[in-house]
Design a protein around this motif. Structure first.
Motif, PDB file in Angstrom:
ATOM      1  N   LYS A 106       0.818  -1.224   0.000  1.00 55.53           N
ATOM      2  CA  LYS A 106       0.000   0.000   0.000  1.00 55.53           C
ATOM      3  C   LYS A 106       0.847   1.268   0.000  1.00 55.53           C
ATOM      4  CE  LYS A 106      -4.020  -2.071   2.109  1.00 55.53           C
ATOM      5  NZ  LYS A 106      -4.982  -2.081   3.198  1.00 55.53           N
ATOM      6  N   LEU A 107       2.137   1.141   0.331  1.00 48.00           N
ATOM      7  CA  LEU A 107       3.021   2.305   0.357  1.00 48.00           C
ATOM      8  C   LEU A 107       3.856   2.462  -0.920  1.00 48.00           C
ATOM      9  CD1 LEU A 107       4.302   2.181   4.051  1.00 48.00           C
ATOM     10  CD2 LEU A 107       2.525   3.637   3.069  1.00 48.00           C
ATOM     11  N   MET A 108       3.701   1.524  -1.867  1.00 46.69           N
ATOM     12  CA  MET A 108       4.475   1.606  -3.104  1.00 46.69           C
ATOM     13  C   MET A 108       4.140   2.887  -3.862  1.00 46.69           C
ATOM     14  SD  MET A 108       6.478  -0.886  -3.161  1.00 46.69           S
ATOM     15  CE  MET A 108       6.568  -1.995  -1.785  1.00 46.69           C
ATOM     16  N   ASP A 109       5.166   3.516  -4.398  1.00 47.14           N
ATOM     17  CA  ASP A 109       5.050   4.763  -5.170  1.00 47.14           C
ATOM     18  C   ASP A 109       4.531   5.927  -4.335  1.00 47.14           C
ATOM     19  OD1 ASP A 109       6.053   3.518  -7.521  1.00 47.14           O
ATOM     20  OD2 ASP A 109       4.070   2.639  -7.844  1.00 47.14           O
ATOM     21  N   LYS A 110       4.762   5.843  -3.023  1.00 46.03           N
ATOM     22  CA  LYS A 110       4.417   6.945  -2.115  1.00 46.03           C
ATOM     23  C   LYS A 110       5.681   7.392  -1.406  1.00 46.03           C
ATOM     24  CE  LYS A 110      -0.301   5.569  -1.527  1.00 46.03           C
ATOM     25  NZ  LYS A 110      -1.394   5.227  -0.657  1.00 46.03           N
ATOM     26  N   HIS A 111       5.633   8.599  -0.862  1.00 49.05           N
ATOM     27  CA  HIS A 111       6.774   9.108  -0.094  1.00 49.05           C
ATOM     28  C   HIS A 111       6.671   8.594   1.332  1.00 49.05           C
ATOM     29  CE1 HIS A 111       7.370  11.673  -3.563  1.00 49.05           C
ATOM     30  NE2 HIS A 111       8.597  11.830  -3.104  1.00 49.05           N
ATOM     31  N   VAL A 112       7.774   8.030   1.809  1.00 48.38           N
ATOM     32  CA  VAL A 112       7.795   7.394   3.125  1.00 48.38           C
ATOM     33  C   VAL A 112       9.029   7.821   3.902  1.00 48.38           C
ATOM     34  CG1 VAL A 112       6.503   5.363   2.320  1.00 48.38           C
ATOM     35  CG2 VAL A 112       9.014   5.323   2.325  1.00 48.38           C
ATOM     36  N   GLU A 113       8.978   7.519   5.183  1.00 52.88           N
ATOM     37  CA  GLU A 113      10.122   7.693   6.073  1.00 52.88           C
ATOM     38  C   GLU A 113      10.442   6.330   6.662  1.00 52.88           C
ATOM     39  OE1 GLU A 113      10.643  10.959   9.206  1.00 52.88           O
ATOM     40  OE2 GLU A 113       9.753   9.275  10.315  1.00 52.88           O
ATOM     41  N   ILE A 114      11.714   5.958   6.601  1.00 55.69           N
ATOM     42  CA  ILE A 114      12.173   4.690   7.157  1.00 55.69           C
ATOM     43  C   ILE A 114      13.270   4.987   8.165  1.00 55.69           C
ATOM     44  CG2 ILE A 114      13.284   2.478   6.657  1.00 55.69           C
ATOM     45  CD1 ILE A 114      12.166   2.733   3.806  1.00 55.69           C
ATOM     46  N   LYS A 115      13.190   4.353   9.312  1.00 50.46           N
ATOM     47  CA  LYS A 115      14.251   4.482  10.305  1.00 50.46           C
ATOM     48  C   LYS A 115      15.178   3.280  10.138  1.00 50.46           C
ATOM     49  CE  LYS A 115      15.165   4.922  15.213  1.00 50.46           C
ATOM     50  NZ  LYS A 115      14.609   4.795  16.557  1.00 50.46           N
ATOM     51  N   VAL A 116      16.473   3.569   9.887  1.00 49.67           N
ATOM     52  CA  VAL A 116      17.450   2.495   9.726  1.00 49.67           C
ATOM     53  C   VAL A 116      18.489   2.597  10.836  1.00 49.67           C
ATOM     54  CG1 VAL A 116      17.086   2.368   7.235  1.00 49.67           C
ATOM     55  CG2 VAL A 116      18.935   3.782   8.121  1.00 49.67           C
ATOM     56  N   ASP A 117      19.055   1.461  11.217  1.00 47.43           N
ATOM     57  CA  ASP A 117      20.039   1.437  12.295  1.00 47.43           C
ATOM     58  C   ASP A 117      21.415   1.893  11.828  1.00 47.43           C
ATOM     59  OD1 ASP A 117      18.572   0.432  14.672  1.00 47.43           O
ATOM     60  OD2 ASP A 117      18.098  -1.179  13.266  1.00 47.43           O
ATOM     61  N   ARG A 118      21.698   1.679  10.559  1.00 48.38           N
ATOM     62  CA  ARG A 118      22.939   2.205   9.990  1.00 48.38           C
ATOM     63  C   ARG A 118      22.889   2.064   8.481  1.00 48.38           C
ATOM     64  NH1 ARG A 118      25.933  -2.253  12.962  1.00 48.38           N
ATOM     65  NH2 ARG A 118      25.818  -3.998  11.550  1.00 48.38           N
ATOM     66  N   ILE A 119      23.769   2.820   7.847  1.00 49.93           N
ATOM     67  CA  ILE A 119      23.923   2.754   6.400  1.00 49.93           C
ATOM     68  C   ILE A 119      25.193   1.965   6.114  1.00 49.93           C
ATOM     69  CG2 ILE A 119      24.322   4.106   4.312  1.00 49.93           C
ATOM     70  CD1 ILE A 119      22.671   6.360   5.625  1.00 49.93           C
ATOM     71  N   SER A 120      25.087   1.023   5.199  1.00 51.05           N
ATOM     72  CA  SER A 120      26.243   0.198   4.855  1.00 51.05           C
ATOM     73  C   SER A 120      26.836   0.666   3.525  1.00 51.05           C
ATOM     74  CB  SER A 120      25.849  -1.279   4.781  1.00 51.05           C
ATOM     75  OG  SER A 120      24.787  -1.458   3.864  1.00 51.05           O
ATOM     76  N   ILE A 121      28.150   0.587   3.442  1.00 45.15           N
ATOM     77  CA  ILE A 121      28.878   1.028   2.261  1.00 45.15           C
ATOM     78  C   ILE A 121      29.809  -0.098   1.825  1.00 45.15           C
ATOM     79  CG2 ILE A 121      30.474   2.746   1.319  1.00 45.15           C
ATOM     80  CD1 ILE A 121      29.603   4.533   3.763  1.00 45.15           C
ATOM     81  N   GLU A 122      29.693  -0.483   0.575  1.00 40.41           N
ATOM     82  CA  GLU A 122      30.584  -1.495   0.012  1.00 40.41           C
ATOM     83  C   GLU A 122      31.483  -0.816  -1.012  1.00 40.41           C
ATOM     84  OE1 GLU A 122      30.536  -5.509  -2.770  1.00 40.41           O
ATOM     85  OE2 GLU A 122      28.662  -4.849  -1.854  1.00 40.41           O
ATOM     86  N   PHE A 123      32.764  -0.779  -0.725  1.00 40.23           N
ATOM     87  CA  PHE A 123      33.738  -0.208  -1.650  1.00 40.23           C
ATOM     88  C   PHE A 123      34.067  -1.268  -2.704  1.00 40.23           C
ATOM     89  CE2 PHE A 123      34.024   2.699   1.790  1.00 40.23           C
ATOM     90  CZ  PHE A 123      34.395   3.908   1.227  1.00 40.23           C
ATOM     91  N   LEU A 124      33.880  -0.898  -3.952  1.00 43.17           N
ATOM     92  CA  LEU A 124      34.111  -1.836  -5.060  1.00 43.17           C
ATOM     93  C   LEU A 124      35.572  -1.766  -5.506  1.00 43.17           C
ATOM     94  CD1 LEU A 124      30.845  -1.076  -7.002  1.00 43.17           C
ATOM     95  CD2 LEU A 124      31.250  -2.903  -5.344  1.00 43.17           C
ATOM     96  N   ARG A 125      36.012  -2.758  -6.219  1.00 43.69           N
ATOM     97  CA  ARG A 125      37.417  -2.838  -6.620  1.00 43.69           C
ATOM     98  C   ARG A 125      37.849  -1.729  -7.565  1.00 43.69           C
ATOM     99  NH1 ARG A 125      40.274  -6.444  -4.246  1.00 43.69           N
ATOM    100  NH2 ARG A 125      39.305  -8.341  -3.515  1.00 43.69           N
ATOM    101  N   THR A 126      36.933  -1.138  -8.295  1.00 43.60           N
ATOM    102  CA  THR A 126      37.270  -0.051  -9.220  1.00 43.60           C
ATOM    103  C   THR A 126      37.324   1.263  -8.476  1.00 43.60           C
ATOM    104  OG1 THR A 126      35.950  -1.227 -10.863  1.00 43.60           O
ATOM    105  CG2 THR A 126      36.624   0.990 -11.413  1.00 43.60           C
ATOM    106  N   THR A 127      38.385   2.043  -8.651  1.00 42.12           N
ATOM    107  CA  THR A 127      38.490   3.353  -8.015  1.00 42.12           C
ATOM    108  C   THR A 127      38.456   4.437  -9.084  1.00 42.12           C
ATOM    109  OG1 THR A 127      40.888   3.374  -8.096  1.00 42.12           O
ATOM    110  CG2 THR A 127      39.884   2.501  -6.099  1.00 42.12           C
ATOM    111  N   THR A 128      38.047   5.630  -8.674  1.00 42.08           N
ATOM    112  CA  THR A 128      38.045   6.790  -9.569  1.00 42.08           C
ATOM    113  C   THR A 128      38.769   7.923  -8.870  1.00 42.08           C
ATOM    114  OG1 THR A 128      35.919   7.546  -8.735  1.00 42.08           O
ATOM    115  CG2 THR A 128      35.866   6.134 -10.661  1.00 42.08           C
ATOM    116  N   ASP A 129      39.510   8.703  -9.619  1.00 38.81           N
ATOM    117  CA  ASP A 129      40.223   9.844  -9.022  1.00 38.81           C
ATOM    118  C   ASP A 129      39.714  11.140  -9.567  1.00 38.81           C
ATOM    119  OD1 ASP A 129      41.980   8.557  -7.220  1.00 38.81           O
ATOM    120  OD2 ASP A 129      43.168   7.869  -8.924  1.00 38.81           O
TER     121      ASP A 129
END
Length: 129
Positions: A106-129
């Motif tokens: 019922k919330l699809m395509d609607k604006h929502v607020e989600i509380k998350v415990d943390r944001i995860s970041i995965e660093f990929l093997r390709t780097t950019t400078d």
């Protein structure tokens, strides 16, 4: 979705904690996968996600907000944006790897607020400078 992230800060005490900026959006997350040494001021290819430790807290909001708001000094965030079947667009797109969103048709395509415990970041093997 793969993003180019600028590393803004590395925590000297907590090895996994990193503050990055993607498309003008700055946040602190946990680098749960980092196959190389990263440096402040350099840009890297990353994937981002979120972690929910207990239960998902999601609610519809008024307006068309797209933002990430840190809660206090900890790692919890409110992420606000447009909910889709397996993503939420908050200015950058978070993918729902654990299929939390499927329980909220019922919330699809609607604006929502989600509380998350943390944001995860995965660093990929390709780097950019």
């Amino acid at each position: 979705m793969v993003y180019t992230a600028l590393v803004k800060r590395l925590d000297p005490q907590i090895e996994e904690e990193v503050t990055i900026e993607i498309d003008g959006i700055e946040f602190t997350g946990f680098a749960f996968i980092c196959p190389y040494k990263i440096e402040v001021g350099k840009s890297y290819s990353v994937l981002i996600g979120f972690t929910i430790l207990d239960e998902l807290m999601i609610r519809e909001i008024q307006g068309e907000k797209k933002e990430i708001e840190r809660i206090g000094l900890g790692y919890e965030y409110y992420i606000r944006g447009l909910l889709h079947e397996d993503t939420i667009d908050v200015g950058i797109v978070f993918t729902d790897e654990d299929e939390y969103f499927s329980a909220y048709p019922k919330l699809m395509d609607k604006h929502v607020e989600i509380k998350v415990d943390r944001i995860s970041i995965e660093f990929l093997r390709t780097t950019t400078d």
